[in-house]
Structure formats: structure tokens, C-alpha cells
Design a protein around this motif. Sequence first.
Motif, PDB file in Angstrom:
ATOM      1  N   HIS A 174       0.679  -1.165  -0.008  1.00  0.00           N
ATOM      2  CA  HIS A 174      -0.005   0.053   0.041  1.00  0.00           C
ATOM      3  C   HIS A 174       0.702   1.095   0.097  1.00  0.00           C
ATOM      4  CE1 HIS A 174      -4.018  -2.139   0.430  1.00  0.00           C
ATOM      5  NE2 HIS A 174      -3.334  -2.996   1.281  1.00  0.00           N
ATOM      6  N   ASN A 175       2.091   1.045   0.277  1.00  0.00           N
ATOM      7  CA  ASN A 175       2.973   2.425   0.436  1.00  0.00           C
ATOM      8  C   ASN A 175       3.312   2.646  -0.900  1.00  0.00           C
ATOM      9  OD1 ASN A 175       4.284   4.279   1.565  1.00  0.00           O
ATOM     10  ND2 ASN A 175       6.005   3.409   2.476  1.00  0.00           N
ATOM     11  N   VAL A 176       3.459   1.556  -1.828  1.00  0.00           N
ATOM     12  CA  VAL A 176       3.852   1.994  -3.091  1.00  0.00           C
ATOM     13  C   VAL A 176       2.665   2.582  -3.812  1.00  0.00           C
ATOM     14  CG1 VAL A 176       4.492   0.710  -5.208  1.00  0.00           C
ATOM     15  CG2 VAL A 176       5.583  -0.028  -3.328  1.00  0.00           C
ATOM     16  N   LYS A 177       1.395   2.098  -3.635  1.00  0.00           N
ATOM     17  CA  LYS A 177       0.363   2.656  -4.176  1.00  0.00           C
ATOM     18  C   LYS A 177       0.044   4.126  -3.643  1.00  0.00           C
ATOM     19  CE  LYS A 177      -2.836   0.783  -5.876  1.00  0.00           C
ATOM     20  NZ  LYS A 177      -3.239   0.522  -7.213  1.00  0.00           N
ATOM     21  N   HIS A 178       0.551   4.575  -2.425  1.00  0.00           N
ATOM     22  CA  HIS A 178       0.483   5.622  -2.212  1.00  0.00           C
ATOM     23  C   HIS A 178       1.640   6.703  -2.860  1.00  0.00           C
ATOM     24  CE1 HIS A 178       0.613   9.390   0.554  1.00  0.00           C
ATOM     25  NE2 HIS A 178       2.034   9.215   0.660  1.00  0.00           N
ATOM     26  N   TYR A 179       2.845   6.243  -3.131  1.00  0.00           N
ATOM     27  CA  TYR A 179       3.584   6.902  -3.811  1.00  0.00           C
ATOM     28  C   TYR A 179       3.133   7.076  -5.635  1.00  0.00           C
ATOM     29  CZ  TYR A 179       7.501   7.183  -0.790  1.00  0.00           C
ATOM     30  OH  TYR A 179       8.247   7.194   0.369  1.00  0.00           O
ATOM     31  N   PHE A 180       2.145   6.200  -5.999  1.00  0.00           N
ATOM     32  CA  PHE A 180       1.679   6.396  -7.200  1.00  0.00           C
ATOM     33  C   PHE A 180       0.750   7.608  -7.223  1.00  0.00           C
ATOM     34  CE2 PHE A 180       2.367   1.866  -8.819  1.00  0.00           C
ATOM     35  CZ  PHE A 180       2.514   2.253 -10.366  1.00  0.00           C
ATOM     36  N   TYR A 280       2.268 -12.304  -2.129  1.00  0.00           N
ATOM     37  CA  TYR A 280       2.791 -10.854  -1.757  1.00  0.00           C
ATOM     38  C   TYR A 280       3.909 -10.428  -2.550  1.00  0.00           C
ATOM     39  CZ  TYR A 280      -0.293 -11.729   2.344  1.00  0.00           C
ATOM     40  OH  TYR A 280      -1.498 -11.827   3.127  1.00  0.00           O
ATOM     41  N   LEU A 281       5.055 -11.224  -2.417  1.00  0.00           N
ATOM     42  CA  LEU A 281       6.345 -10.998  -3.199  1.00  0.00           C
ATOM     43  C   LEU A 281       6.201 -10.488  -4.457  1.00  0.00           C
ATOM     44  CD1 LEU A 281       8.871 -13.032  -1.252  1.00  0.00           C
ATOM     45  CD2 LEU A 281       7.953 -10.873  -0.326  1.00  0.00           C
ATOM     46  N   ASP A 282       5.435 -11.307  -5.165  1.00  0.00           N
ATOM     47  CA  ASP A 282       5.430 -11.101  -6.826  1.00  0.00           C
ATOM     48  C   ASP A 282       4.525  -9.990  -7.072  1.00  0.00           C
ATOM     49  OD1 ASP A 282       6.974 -13.526  -7.136  1.00  0.00           O
ATOM     50  OD2 ASP A 282       5.386 -14.778  -7.594  1.00  0.00           O
ATOM     51  N   GLU A 283       3.418  -9.688  -6.225  1.00  0.00           N
ATOM     52  CA  GLU A 283       2.502  -8.602  -6.316  1.00  0.00           C
ATOM     53  C   GLU A 283       3.359  -7.448  -5.823  1.00  0.00           C
ATOM     54  OE1 GLU A 283      -0.470  -8.354  -7.448  1.00  0.00           O
ATOM     55  OE2 GLU A 283      -0.521 -10.503  -7.681  1.00  0.00           O
ATOM     56  N   VAL A 288       6.026  -2.362  -7.859  1.00  0.00           N
ATOM     57  CA  VAL A 288       7.414  -1.760  -7.957  1.00  0.00           C
ATOM     58  C   VAL A 288       7.755  -1.263  -9.500  1.00  0.00           C
ATOM     59  CG1 VAL A 288       9.685  -1.638  -7.538  1.00  0.00           C
ATOM     60  CG2 VAL A 288       8.228  -2.332  -5.579  1.00  0.00           C
ATOM     61  N   ARG A 289       7.650  -2.498 -10.270  1.00  0.00           N
ATOM     62  CA  ARG A 289       7.939  -2.164 -11.645  1.00  0.00           C
ATOM     63  C   ARG A 289       7.075  -1.402 -12.445  1.00  0.00           C
ATOM     64  NH1 ARG A 289       8.887  -8.007 -11.373  1.00  0.00           N
ATOM     65  NH2 ARG A 289       6.705  -8.292 -12.059  1.00  0.00           N
ATOM     66  N   ARG A 290       5.745  -1.256 -12.135  1.00  0.00           N
ATOM     67  CA  ARG A 290       4.817  -0.294 -12.517  1.00  0.00           C
ATOM     68  C   ARG A 290       4.940   1.181 -12.192  1.00  0.00           C
ATOM     69  NH1 ARG A 290       0.913  -4.898 -11.534  1.00  0.00           N
ATOM     70  NH2 ARG A 290       0.408  -3.996  -9.643  1.00  0.00           N
TER      71      ARG A 290
END
Length: 465
Positions: A174-180, A280-283, A288-290
Amino acid sequence: MKFFEAVPDELFSPLASPNRALYADALDVLCMAYRQKLRLPEDELYSMLRSRLEQQLADATFEGEDIDENELRDISGRARFLIRKLCAKGWFEKERGPDFREYITVPGYASRLLELFHELRDDRPARGFSYVFGTYSALRVADETGSAYEKMAAVYTAFDNTQALIRLLRLVYHNVKHYFQMQLELHDVGEVLSSYFDDFGQKVIEAYIRPLKIKDSVPKYRVPIRTVLMRWAEDDEQLAAMARAAQQERRGGTMEDCRADILRRIFWVQECYDDLEHDYLDEIDAQVRRYTRAATQKIENLTSREQNVRGDLDAVLTALSHSRRADGLTDRLRPVFQLYEQSYLSEKSLWYRKRPGKRSRAAAVLIEENETDAASAAQAAALLHSEYGRAAVAACVQGWLGDRDTCLSTDIPLENDRDYVMSLLAVLSGGSRRAAYQVEELGGSVCENGYSIPKVQFSRKENEK
């Protein structure tokens, strides 16, 4: 239990007032004082509030607050008002010690909230978690030299660490989604780069992703963890001893309840480690790649869209990179930009991949048909009506069958080369639909007079009888 049965009703009212920033800073000072001393005198908390919040206390208006005029007069009175207000709302309590001094005591719910607020204010990236390695270490030590109690405790430790790991992985996702979401509000190339390399790179990649790939790696420790847990789950005597130890610790009412609870935790940890990589890890890696791809595309768009020297230079460099022969373009740009072409030798410098040119539509080519050569036609007719033609082969097979419906390859006379060639041609022609007979392979071979042919059976077709 309901939430406001566990905490006072007006606990968060200071954080909803106009002076909420001041109260938030005061709670952070309370957290720091609570961490420093086991017994916290009230006068020391008062001194810390005065020294650390002097400017905030001087600027605060306290409109609508139940503050006395004497307290509002100076900074000391305002600091004492903060202590009185936070104590009245339930953030801490007071008790009198044997030396007749007032001491601050922080309830359990308040201490947990203070720690949470302090972590939210701390901008430093998290470091040092080792949930997977901690699980592996606890299980390995208990398996090698541990007693039943230590093995039981290791199971509960593995369960708690796995839960904490899953919470951490959800936080990272969810932190990665926040950076989006944050990236949508950035409109400068420098801000996008800073957000990616400084914020995202340090607070997500270095803090969480890198340890999960190297130090606290799930693929590295998954098999040893599952092996130890499976060995304990299959050992009934070991399970009974662990259940007895859990009952002594009052983790369950009966031994059966404790045994069932230990098995449930063992199977849950095993299942989690089976699914962690996929679920989890693959998602997280895909997320991160997106984000990396989105950041790269935004930088390209912002750079190419800018109507200044940098945007023009980007367009020029893009055109130069797409041109294999940029000599003329470089010469035209040299008066405006100080550009000079540079070349280098590599392993592919002497070889270029051939690029197919664009084919143009040409005039149709007429093919002249020559008249059939009479000699060629006669030769073809002679081959078709030779002694090895289809008709000759069919007649030879009919001679072998005679009045019979079937015959074997052992019944075929092999006296010369012609008989040998005809037998082989008969076998090959038997698969044709136009043949009046059919061939069935029986396996093996027949040898006669130095000739060897496969062992088969020739039979008439039903419609030819």
C-alpha cells in the motif's frame, strides 16, 4: 470490547481543537520523557514542555479553551495548562510518591498511541526487521537443543513473526500505491526524480524490498522452516510434551485444546510460507515495476513537453539518436548548440544488420508455356506402362492370391531381382485407396535366395471379392 470502552471518550479532543499542532508536539514531548525515565516527576515534564515548546506556547491563542487568566499570562502558566488539559483528557495520570512529589503514570492505551504518533512523525526509513530469520533461528535452536517448552515457545514465536511479516508486506504494497498517488501531483522533473530516488528509493526499496531479497529472504529460509515444523507436527510424543508445556503456561484449558492450537499455528505458518512469494512478494515486485515505469514515462513526458532550451535539446538528441548518418544534421546544429559527433569502436563496428528495403510493385512477368516435347511424353508414357507400373504390380499380386482371399509373404517366390522389387512395390502400393488388395504387417522378415522382405499378409478387399 468497544473502542471507547478501552479509551476515554475525550482522549482525542485536544487533537481536534484549533491548537492541535501544539497538543501534538506536547504529546511527542510526553513520549520522549516517558521513554527516558521509569518514574517521571511532573516538574520534569513541565520543564521539558517549557524548553522545547517555548515558541509554540508564546504564539498560541487558546481561544475557546478553559484556561485561566493567570495561566494565559506567561509561558509557565501555559505549560501548566497543557499538563492539566492532557491529564484531564486521559493521556496520563498523576500519583504522589513517598517523597510527596507528583509523578506521571501513562496508561497502556496511551503509551501505545504515543509510540505510534512518534513513529509517524519520524521521517527516517525503517531498518533492522528480521521476521523470517528470527523465525528460522528460533525453530532451529529449539529443534537442536531445546526442551518441549522451548519448542512450544518457538512455535508461538514463529506464528507472531509471520503475522508481523504479513503486516509489513501489506504496508509495503500500500505504500507503493501511495507513491503512485503522490506522483500525480508532481509537475517538475526534479521533483519526480527526488521522489523516486530519495523518498521511494530510501523509504521503500532500501528499507523493505532490499532486506526481503537478501537478508530476510523468504525463499532462502522457507524450506528449513517448513521442515522443522512438519517434523514436529508428525511427532505425537513431541506434540504431547509441547501441549503439556502450553497448558502449564495457561495458553489453553486442556491439553487437547493446547495441542489443537499448536497444530493450527504450525499449519498456518506452513501455509503462509507456501503462498508468500505468489500472494505477496510477486505482487509487490509487479507494483514496484509499474511505479518505476510510470516514473520513467512521466520524466520523458515532462522533458519533451517543456518549451525551453532543455525541451528543445531533448528533441534534438532524440532525432540524433534515431539517425544512423547524422553528419549533416550535426553540421546544421553546430552554430546553435556546441555539438560534436563522437564515435567509438566495438565488437559490432564492422558489421551492420542488413535492413530490407521497401519493395515496390513491378510489372507482371509473363511465363511462356513451351509445347510438350514428344520425346519426354513418350518417355513418361513408357514409365507408366513399364513392367514395374501400378498395373503390373496389381497383376502380380493377383497372381500370388490366385483363388485364395489371403496369402503370406512366405508364399511369394523370390527367384530373381524382379520378384524382390515387385514384392516391395506391392507392400508400398497396398496403402493406396485404388489398390484392390490391402497389406497387414505381421512383424519380422522372410529370407529366401539371399533376398529379405518384411513378413506381411496380402488380402483382397471386400468389395473386390
